[in-house]
Motif scaffolding. Structure first.
Motif, short mmCIF file in Angstrom:
data_model
loop_
_atom_site.label_atom_id
_atom_site.label_comp_id
_atom_site.label_asym_id
_atom_site.label_seq_id
_atom_site.Cartn_x
_atom_site.Cartn_y
_atom_site.Cartn_z
N ILE A 173 81.25 -74.26 12.57
CA ILE A 173 80.72 -72.96 13.11
C ILE A 173 80.46 -72.14 11.64
O ILE A 173 79.70 -71.27 11.40
CB ILE A 173 81.32 -72.35 14.19
N ALA A 174 81.62 -72.22 10.99
CA ALA A 174 81.88 -71.20 9.65
C ALA A 174 80.91 -71.71 8.58
O ALA A 174 80.27 -70.64 8.17
CB ALA A 174 83.35 -71.42 9.00
N ALA A 175 80.60 -72.71 8.43
CA ALA A 175 79.38 -73.17 7.61
C ALA A 175 78.02 -72.76 8.00
O ALA A 175 77.14 -72.33 7.50
CB ALA A 175 79.33 -74.79 7.29
N VAL A 176 77.87 -72.79 9.13
CA VAL A 176 76.51 -72.52 10.10
C VAL A 176 76.58 -70.89 10.01
O VAL A 176 75.41 -70.24 9.70
CB VAL A 176 76.13 -72.82 11.24
N HIS A 177 77.60 -70.11 10.48
CA HIS A 177 77.33 -68.62 10.54
C HIS A 177 77.87 -67.85 9.38
O HIS A 177 77.54 -66.75 9.34
CB HIS A 177 78.41 -68.45 11.85
N GLY A 178 78.50 -68.55 8.34
CA GLY A 178 78.77 -67.84 7.05
C GLY A 178 77.93 -67.88 6.14
O GLY A 178 76.67 -68.60 6.48
N THR A 179 77.91 -67.32 4.93
CA THR A 179 76.83 -67.16 4.16
C THR A 179 77.16 -66.72 2.78
O THR A 179 78.21 -65.93 2.77
CB THR A 179 75.54 -66.32 4.43
N ALA A 180 76.71 -67.19 1.67
CA ALA A 180 76.79 -66.56 0.32
C ALA A 180 75.52 -65.76 -0.02
O ALA A 180 74.42 -66.30 -0.03
CB ALA A 180 77.09 -67.74 -0.72
N ASN A 181 75.77 -64.49 -0.32
CA ASN A 181 74.86 -63.49 0.02
C ASN A 181 74.17 -63.23 -1.60
O ASN A 181 75.03 -63.09 -2.53
CB ASN A 181 75.30 -62.10 0.37
N PRO A 182 72.93 -63.10 -1.97
CA PRO A 182 72.69 -62.90 -3.38
C PRO A 182 72.85 -61.46 -3.52
O PRO A 182 72.18 -60.40 -2.75
CB PRO A 182 71.18 -63.33 -2.92
#
Length: 283
Positions: A120-129
């Motif tokens: 879930i962390a991989a799907v719900h998390g993100t690296a933001n530009p």
């Protein structure tokens, strides 16, 4: 000489133990035909407070465990539930085929959520530009203690609201189905023998209208799931009480939920906070 069977005493589940209500109260649970089944403990406000204390105490260890470990424990719960399949089918009070299908669906639901624990962390998390020499990373974290009013479906519905809350690292206090609480306490026995730390899930049986508003107003409860509330006035009161510390609230749906449908990710993400971290590049 014939013997008398030992009738089961249905108690509360708080902090990994099975106490009676401190009030000494109980209420009769009957079948759809009106036949007496058992006496269930009628939890008081003091029991609800004790359950919140237990959930808060368990939160640091449970939220600090690895996602993989939480998934392992939920899978163990599924294993134990599978092993008591016949017992649960008897307690659901349904036709045998329908009851076994409900238990199987609950087992499958636990396995499904166990599989999501480390994803879930991989799907719900993100690296933001961002415009600058920085990493900007957003990652989900559990909200804290979640109070859950379970739906009428005594097993599959219960599993479908509890599993998504705890698999993401929250702890919870559950108000079981008022007319059909027996399977919830037997499920608590499964939890108690499944490596789940005491206090991660706490189960109260009793009057929904008595317990839900006090949990909604409790300042150490961070989230509120009102799925099982069918009284519109009670749901409104709970939402108003929850505003005191800005709890995340999951409102009941106008139509009864189809617990056999694909659950999706909404229940897992509902009680997650997003933490965003800035970090300089090259450091």
């Amino acid at each position: 000489m014939s013997r008398l069977a030992v009738r089961k005493t249905y108690k509360l589940f708080i902090g990994g133990a099975f106490p009676r209500s401190e009030s000494g109260r109980s209420y009769a649970v009957t079948s759809p035909d009106g036949d007496f089944l058992a006496n269930a403990a009628r939890a008081s406000r003091k029991d609800a407070r004790d359950a919140v204390v237990a959930a808060r105490k368990a939160f640091p260890g449970w939220s600090g465990a690895t996602a993989y470990n939480r998934g392992q424990i939920l899978y163990r719960v599924a294993e134990m539930l599978e092993g008591r399949r016949a017992q649960f089918a008897d307690e659901l009070g349904l036709a045998r085929t329908e009851a076994l299908a409900s238990v199987d669906a609950a087992v499958d639901r636990l396995v499904w959520y166990a599989g999501w624990s480390d994803k879930i962390a991989a799907v719900h998390g993100t690296a933001n530009p961002v415009a600058g020499p920085y990493f900007n990373l957003s990652s989900p974290e559990p909200t804290g203690v979640v109070a859950v009013v379970a739906p009428a479906d005594p097993l599959l519905g219960l599993v479908s609201v509890v599993a998504p809350a705890v698999v993401t690292g929250n702890t919870c206090v559950v108000v079981a189905s008022e007319p059909s609480p027996l399977a919830a306490i037997t499920f608590a026995e499964v939890l108690a023998t499944s490596d789940l730390p005491g206090g991660v899930v706490n189960v109260l049986t009793g009057r929904q209208a008595e317990l839900a508003p006090w949990l909604a107003a409790h300042m150490d409860v961070n989230g509120l799931d009102l799925t099982g509330v069918t009284d519109a006035d009670l749901a409104l009161r709970c939402e108003q009480e929850a505003a005191g510390n800005l709890k995340r609230v999951l409102r009941p749906t106008p139509e009864p939920a189809d617990w056999t449908a694909d659950p999706g990710l909404a229940r897992m993400t509902r009680f997650l906070e997003t933490k965003t971290v800035w970090h300089p590049l090259g450091v």
